[in-house]
Design a protein around this motif. Sequence first.
Motif, mmCIF file in Angstrom:
data_model
loop_
_atom_site.group_PDB
_atom_site.id
_atom_site.type_symbol
_atom_site.label_atom_id
_atom_site.label_comp_id
_atom_site.label_asym_id
_atom_site.label_seq_id
_atom_site.Cartn_x
_atom_site.Cartn_y
_atom_site.Cartn_z
ATOM 1 N N ARG A 267 0.691 9.311 -5.170
ATOM 2 C CA ARG A 267 -0.608 8.661 -5.005
ATOM 3 C C ARG A 267 -1.627 9.623 -4.404
ATOM 4 N N ARG A 268 -1.193 10.407 -3.437
ATOM 5 C CA ARG A 268 -2.116 11.363 -2.830
ATOM 6 C C ARG A 268 -2.605 12.368 -3.870
ATOM 7 N N LYS A 269 -1.695 12.846 -4.688
ATOM 8 C CA LYS A 269 -2.073 13.791 -5.735
ATOM 9 C C LYS A 269 -3.047 13.157 -6.720
ATOM 10 N N ASP A 270 -2.764 11.927 -7.142
ATOM 11 C CA ASP A 270 -3.651 11.237 -8.081
ATOM 12 C C ASP A 270 -5.014 10.957 -7.444
ATOM 13 N N LEU A 271 -5.021 10.653 -6.148
ATOM 14 C CA LEU A 271 -6.295 10.399 -5.468
ATOM 15 C C LEU A 271 -7.140 11.668 -5.429
ATOM 16 N N GLU A 272 -6.505 12.799 -5.242
ATOM 17 C CA GLU A 272 -7.242 14.067 -5.247
ATOM 18 C C GLU A 272 -7.851 14.337 -6.628
ATOM 19 N N VAL A 273 -7.106 13.994 -7.673
ATOM 20 C CA VAL A 273 -7.629 14.160 -9.033
ATOM 21 C C VAL A 273 -8.826 13.242 -9.251
ATOM 22 N N LEU A 274 -8.720 12.003 -8.779
ATOM 23 C CA LEU A 274 -9.822 11.047 -8.899
ATOM 24 C C LEU A 274 -11.063 11.550 -8.162
ATOM 25 N N MET A 275 -10.880 12.033 -6.933
ATOM 26 C CA MET A 275 -12.015 12.520 -6.156
ATOM 27 C C MET A 275 -12.693 13.697 -6.846
ATOM 28 N N ALA A 276 -11.891 14.602 -7.408
ATOM 29 C CA ALA A 276 -12.464 15.754 -8.093
ATOM 30 C C ALA A 276 -13.246 15.324 -9.333
ATOM 31 N N LYS A 277 -12.701 14.376 -10.087
ATOM 32 C CA LYS A 277 -13.361 13.943 -11.314
ATOM 33 C C LYS A 277 -14.702 13.272 -11.018
ATOM 34 N N HIS A 278 -14.761 12.464 -9.957
ATOM 35 C CA HIS A 278 -15.964 11.685 -9.663
ATOM 36 C C HIS A 278 -16.791 12.265 -8.515
ATOM 37 N N ARG A 279 -16.413 13.454 -8.041
ATOM 38 C CA ARG A 279 -17.145 14.143 -6.979
ATOM 39 C C ARG A 279 -17.298 13.264 -5.743
ATOM 40 N N LEU A 280 -16.171 12.696 -5.338
ATOM 41 C CA LEU A 280 -16.117 11.869 -4.147
ATOM 42 C C LEU A 280 -15.363 12.616 -3.054
ATOM 43 N N GLU A 281 -15.659 12.273 -1.811
ATOM 44 C CA GLU A 281 -15.005 12.936 -0.688
ATOM 45 C C GLU A 281 -14.523 11.902 0.325
ATOM 46 N N GLY A 282 -13.469 12.267 1.026
ATOM 47 C CA GLY A 282 -13.014 11.470 2.155
ATOM 48 C C GLY A 282 -12.352 10.153 1.829
ATOM 49 N N LEU A 283 -11.878 9.962 0.591
ATOM 50 C CA LEU A 283 -11.199 8.712 0.256
ATOM 51 C C LEU A 283 -9.828 8.660 0.931
ATOM 52 N N GLU A 284 -9.480 7.468 1.429
ATOM 53 C CA GLU A 284 -8.205 7.276 2.097
ATOM 54 C C GLU A 284 -7.233 6.526 1.196
ATOM 55 N N LEU A 285 -5.951 6.841 1.372
ATOM 56 C CA LEU A 285 -4.918 6.131 0.621
ATOM 57 C C LEU A 285 -4.814 4.697 1.116
ATOM 58 N N LYS A 286 -5.056 3.745 0.228
ATOM 59 C CA LYS A 286 -4.946 2.327 0.552
ATOM 60 C C LYS A 286 -4.424 1.603 -0.685
ATOM 61 N N ASP A 287 -3.915 0.394 -0.470
ATOM 62 C CA ASP A 287 -3.612 -0.469 -1.596
ATOM 63 C C ASP A 287 -4.314 -1.804 -1.374
ATOM 64 N N HIS A 288 -4.264 -2.674 -2.376
ATOM 65 C CA HIS A 288 -5.014 -3.926 -2.286
ATOM 66 C C HIS A 288 -4.507 -4.826 -1.162
ATOM 67 N N LEU A 289 -3.209 -4.814 -0.916
ATOM 68 C CA LEU A 289 -2.684 -5.653 0.160
ATOM 69 C C LEU A 289 -3.217 -5.178 1.508
ATOM 70 N N GLN A 290 -3.283 -3.881 1.705
ATOM 71 C CA GLN A 290 -3.854 -3.350 2.945
ATOM 72 C C GLN A 290 -5.309 -3.795 3.103
ATOM 73 N N LEU A 291 -6.061 -3.754 1.998
ATOM 74 C CA LEU A 291 -7.456 -4.178 2.052
ATOM 75 C C LEU A 291 -7.562 -5.664 2.416
ATOM 76 N N ALA A 292 -6.656 -6.472 1.854
ATOM 77 C CA ALA A 292 -6.682 -7.897 2.155
ATOM 78 C C ALA A 292 -6.364 -8.164 3.625
ATOM 79 N N LEU A 293 -5.387 -7.453 4.166
ATOM 80 C CA LEU A 293 -4.965 -7.683 5.539
ATOM 81 C C LEU A 293 -5.968 -7.182 6.558
ATOM 82 N N THR A 294 -6.774 -6.211 6.172
ATOM 83 C CA THR A 294 -7.756 -5.651 7.102
ATOM 84 C C THR A 294 -9.155 -6.187 6.838
ATOM 85 N N ALA A 295 -9.288 -7.115 5.862
ATOM 86 C CA ALA A 295 -10.600 -7.673 5.489
ATOM 87 C C ALA A 295 -11.591 -6.563 5.179
ATOM 88 N N PHE A 296 -11.078 -5.526 4.483
ATOM 89 C CA PHE A 296 -11.873 -4.393 4.064
ATOM 90 C C PHE A 296 -12.322 -3.548 5.254
#
Length: 238
Positions: free
Chosen positions: A209-238
């Motif tokens: 997942r970390r490797k794929d996230l790095e590929v995603l960030m490079a493709k879309h010129r994004l920085e600082g994205l953290e590894l999360k999944d939808h359940l984590q987002l639900a439990l932390t209310a974003f």
Amino acid sequence: MWPTLSVLIPTRCRPQLLRQALLSLLRQTYPAFEALVAEDGEGEGLGVVAGLGDPRLRGVWSGGRGQVWARLAALEAARGDVVLFLDDDDLLLDPAYLYRVARALKGGAGVAYSGGRFLTQRGDIPYEPGPIGPWLLKDNRILASGTALTRKALHDLGGLDPGMGHYWDWDLWLRAYQAGLPFRYLPGPNVGVRVHGENQSYGANLQGRRKDLEVLMAKHRLEGLELKDHLQLALTAF
């Protein structure tokens, strides 16, 4: 004119869960749909399709190359105007959900996505990502299951990118967002996302997942994205 929906379902070695996912489709009140089940394993999923005996359900072999290629195999066999994604271990909870999707996309291009519930052994956890906003550049709140767009829009966006791996869906949503497509939010517990032993492998997939996230960030010129999944987002209310 009301659209025909093509539901793309990749599957591998989960026949009982797949059967329940397909039964949730067959309970839908909107009749103009087909389900393309892409078998990425040994053939159990194709047996489930045959056993249900509904002509709207069709099975295809995907060659065991992984979840994105399985969806591409299903997409190649699809005949509908709108493509809707559904994982083999998820459910459509609202029998009118396909109708709501069809109505949302009846007028043309756009992305329809949903609220849902995480179905855990300790109880259900509600999940409402909310209307689209700049948060998409930071977190992927959109559930893959239940999300739909016209087949033409998917083609115009360049289709699914197998190189994105675990983040094939976020990549697609980002391309749609950057292209200015309207996102149509359908709130409510429309989709049930099962949380079970077979899909609680976030830690085991951490390196991939970390490797794929790095590929995603490079493709879309994004920085600082953290590894999360939808359940984590639900439990932390974003």
